[in-house]
Enzyme design. Structure first.
Site, short mmCIF file in Angstrom:
data_model
loop_
_atom_site.label_atom_id
_atom_site.label_comp_id
_atom_site.label_asym_id
_atom_site.label_seq_id
_atom_site.Cartn_x
_atom_site.Cartn_y
_atom_site.Cartn_z
N HIS A 30 -25.28 4.61 -20.04
CA HIS A 30 -25.62 6.03 -20.16
C HIS A 30 -26.38 6.33 -21.45
O HIS A 30 -25.81 6.28 -22.54
CB HIS A 30 -24.32 6.85 -20.13
CG HIS A 30 -24.50 8.31 -20.05
ND1 HIS A 30 -23.69 9.18 -20.74
CD2 HIS A 30 -25.38 9.08 -19.36
CE1 HIS A 30 -24.06 10.43 -20.48
NE2 HIS A 30 -25.09 10.38 -19.65
N ASP A 59 -33.55 9.43 -20.44
CA ASP A 59 -34.02 10.77 -20.11
C ASP A 59 -35.46 10.95 -20.57
O ASP A 59 -35.79 10.67 -21.73
CB ASP A 59 -33.15 11.82 -20.78
CG ASP A 59 -31.68 11.67 -20.42
OD1 ASP A 59 -31.33 12.07 -19.30
OD2 ASP A 59 -30.91 11.17 -21.25
N HIS A 72 -32.70 13.52 -24.40
CA HIS A 72 -31.88 14.24 -23.42
C HIS A 72 -31.99 15.75 -23.55
O HIS A 72 -32.28 16.46 -22.59
CB HIS A 72 -30.41 13.83 -23.55
CG HIS A 72 -29.51 14.57 -22.60
ND1 HIS A 72 -28.90 15.77 -22.92
CD2 HIS A 72 -29.14 14.28 -21.33
CE1 HIS A 72 -28.19 16.19 -21.89
NE2 HIS A 72 -28.32 15.31 -20.90
#
Length: 267
Positions: A30, A59, A72
């Site tokens: 992540h 992201d 992000h």
């Protein structure tokens, strides 16, 4: 219609790595190994590979001068020494910022990478969940630009495109129907999405805290793999994540999840 350009067609034959048969769920780091290095940085991605993650999640959003950077939040405040909206800054301005010092002095001087820098650095050493952020109300050619960058680096079969904005995913699917797209969503009142909605996507993603096993089973009845992701806490309930039987688990701690997984499921 899919382009007949031979450069595009070569990617329609091989199977996407996210959809190959596995005896264990796929471990996705992540924002990289974000518990051990500053999120969405080259250090976090390198650490994820070292911890044997199957893929890294990152992201992507656009700068003011339309460059694809890895970040992000819509603002720079949380993870960098800068402030303000990413979309109002040029890449040159963003490259002056420190993206590591807030995490730890050990990472002082870490820079925000571009999508191209990530691919140039790691290539096919790993797989990628490329999350297209949804902050722009009129995304324009954003999806096309992300797709082109993946294609130029010969990483179509190493990539799962993910977004909360279904428009972006559907736009990529129109460019090349053979790419794999994953829709991330928050369940409304615990209700699953309709079959008509789900049929537009190749995979589904929901937060682990919303991922009761019964809900996961309902989603899997659509014959789509499910990706659950964790929060940013320092600890995770790895056994609970594994017990959901989700096909993909997006974690901040790839090594710990791998260790638990090897104790509970066959390789």
């Amino acid at each position: 219609m899919l382009s007949t350009n031979p450069i595009t067609l070569q990617y329609t034959i091989a199977m996407n790595n996210f959809f190959k048969h596995r005896t264990q769920p796929m471990i996705i780091a992540h924002r990289g190994a974000s518990a051990d290095a500053p999120e969405n940085t080259l250090s976090a991605f390198q650490e994820a590979i070292r911890q044997r993650a199957d893929a890294i999640e990152l992201d992507v959003q656009l700068t003011y001068d339309k460059k694809l950077i890895i970040m992000h939040n819509p603002t720079l405040n949380k993870t960098t020494t800068g402030s303000g909206q990413v979309a109002t800054k040029t890449l040159q301005e963003i490259k002056q910022l420190d993206a590591g010092i807030k995490f730890s002095k050990r990472f002082k001087g870490e820079k925000i990478p571009t999508l191209e820098e990530v691919f140039n650095t790691f290539g096919k050493q790993t797989n990628y969940v490329v999350e297209l952020k949804f902050y722009q109300f009129f995304p324009g050619s954003f999806a096309q630009q992300v797709y082109n960058t993946v294609l130029e680096h010969d990483l179509i079969n190493n990539t799962l495109f993910l977004s909360f904005d279904p428009r972006l995913l559907i736009q990529i699917k129109k460019i090349n129907p053979n790419v794999k797209i994953c829709w991330a969503f928050i369940p409304v009142f615990g209700w699953p999405p309709s079959k008509w909605t789900v049929n537009h996507f190749d995979a589904l993603a929901i937060a682990a805290r919303k991922a009761k096993k019964s809900y996961i089973e309902h989603l899997q009845a659509f014959n789509k793999p499910v990706n659950i992701w964790t929060g940013l806490g320092k600890s995770e309930d790895y056994v609970a994540e594994i017990n959901t039987q989700a096909e993909f688990i997006t974690t901040n701690h790839p090594a710990e999840l791998r260790q638990t997984l090897n104790k509970t499921t066959p390789n």
